[in-house]
Design an enzyme around this catalytic site. Structure first.
Site, PDB file in Angstrom:
ATOM      1  N   CYS A  98       0.300  -0.705  -0.778  1.00 51.57           N
ATOM      2  CA  CYS A  98       0.396  -0.160   0.247  1.00 51.57           C
ATOM      3  C   CYS A  98       0.842   1.118  -0.001  1.00 51.57           C
ATOM      4  O   CYS A  98       0.049   2.028  -0.280  1.00 51.57           O
ATOM      5  CB  CYS A  98      -0.885  -0.323   1.375  1.00 51.57           C
ATOM      6  N   ALA A 242      24.010  -4.212 -10.228  1.00 49.52           N
ATOM      7  CA  ALA A 242      24.715  -4.554 -11.551  1.00 49.52           C
ATOM      8  C   ALA A 242      26.241  -3.690 -11.630  1.00 49.52           C
ATOM      9  O   ALA A 242      26.149  -3.410 -12.849  1.00 49.52           O
ATOM     10  CB  ALA A 242      24.095  -4.266 -12.611  1.00 49.52           C
ATOM     11  N   GLY A 243      26.326  -2.921 -10.529  1.00 45.03           N
ATOM     12  CA  GLY A 243      27.513  -1.988 -10.754  1.00 45.03           C
ATOM     13  C   GLY A 243      27.332  -1.299 -11.105  1.00 45.03           C
ATOM     14  O   GLY A 243      28.713   0.222 -11.608  1.00 45.03           O
ATOM     15  N   ARG A 244      25.904  -0.696 -10.435  1.00 47.77           N
ATOM     16  CA  ARG A 244      26.019   1.312 -11.053  1.00 47.77           C
ATOM     17  C   ARG A 244      25.143   1.897  -9.749  1.00 47.77           C
ATOM     18  O   ARG A 244      24.436   0.724  -9.133  1.00 47.77           O
ATOM     19  CB  ARG A 244      25.444   1.623 -12.454  1.00 47.77           C
TER      20      ARG A 244
END
Length: 268
Positions: A98, A242-244
């Site tokens: 919610c 993912a490395g970012r």
């Protein structure tokens, strides 16, 4: 499959022996660590301030229906705690998806948050990027079901203090905050909270109430989440995977980088 069942949170309050009971909230949760969930919810909502405000947190053994057994928990407030149910602005009803309900403005939430000095602790981008993998390694229920959220509380040295999973991302955060509150770890301005989903307004509210310096999410933040993080001194990170990552507020806590520099350096 991830298990989902309702949990009713009841409050016992008032002077002894004239105790009263209030049915405070119902939330759809994954059973387990119900006491931490209830305590985290009460603390996040500003109904308790310190562990001494609590007498006990136990499941009710006398319930009206068989299906309620294990799904009703009663929190006994200290008799000296001044609790007036009439001051509650709404009847709490939360579900696993919610988000925030009934909060009239960011200003109302700011009043309950622990403001944090922006540069009290510096964190490297490499360390921040490692948090999702550290959290993922501590998610056995996600590995089994693929359908459950997690939240983990970390120290600046990388130590994982506590992690909990739940079908509701706000429940997972309440469990972590409740456990940290009961252990005397929270509120604490140098800790980091990593969550497996997106960063909603409500999660920033809970982090601010616990005095957490950095809230990192693998998903996107909402516009109100960014506004509240800015107002309460929280470094809010999104798309940390993912490395970012993206930094949306108070990037001065990230050593040597601004939010723009972070995007350029990590994305290539």
């Amino acid at each position: 499959m991830a298990v989902e069942e309702p949990l009713e949170i009841r409050l016992g309050y008032g002077e002894l022996p004239f105790r009263r009971e209030l049915a405070l909230a119902v939330t759809m949760r994954t059973p387990g660590e119900d006491a931490a969930l209830a305590v985290g919810f009460l603390y996040s909502e500003g109904l308790i301030q310190r562990p001494s405000d609590l007498l006990s947190v136990k499941h009710c053994t006398r319930v009206e229906k068989p299906e309620q057994f294990g799904n009703v928990i009663r929190v006994e407030l200290a008799p000296e705690l001044q609790f007036d149910p009439a001051r509650l602005q709404r009847n709490f009803y939360t579900s696993s998806s919610c988000g925030v309900c009934g909060k009239s403005s960011i200003e109302a939430v700011e009043q309950q948050c622990s403001f944090i000095p922006v540069q009290e602790q510096l964190f490297s981008s490499e360390f921040l990027l490692s948090l999702p993998d550290r959290l993922r390694a501590a998610q056995p229920n996600f590995s089994a079901s693929g359908g459950i959220h997690a939240a983990g509380l970390f120290r600046p040295d990388g130590q994982l203090i506590v992690v909990h999973e739940d079908v509701g991302r706000h429940n997972a955060v309440d469990k972590v905050i409740g456990a940290g509150f009961q252990a005397g770890v929270l509120p604490e301005a140098n800790l980091l909270l990593q969550v497996s989903g997106r960063a909603s307004f409500e999660l920033v509210q809970k982090a601010g109430r616990a005095g957490i310096a950095v809230l990192s999410a693998v998903g996107a933040p909402s516009s109100l989440a960014v506004q509240l993080a800015e107002a309460t001194g929280i470094t809010l990170l999104g798309f940390n995977k993912a490395g970012r990552l993206n930094s949306y507020t108070h990037s001065a806590r990230i050593e040597g980088l601004t939010s723009v520099e972070i995007k350029e350096k990590i994305q290539g």
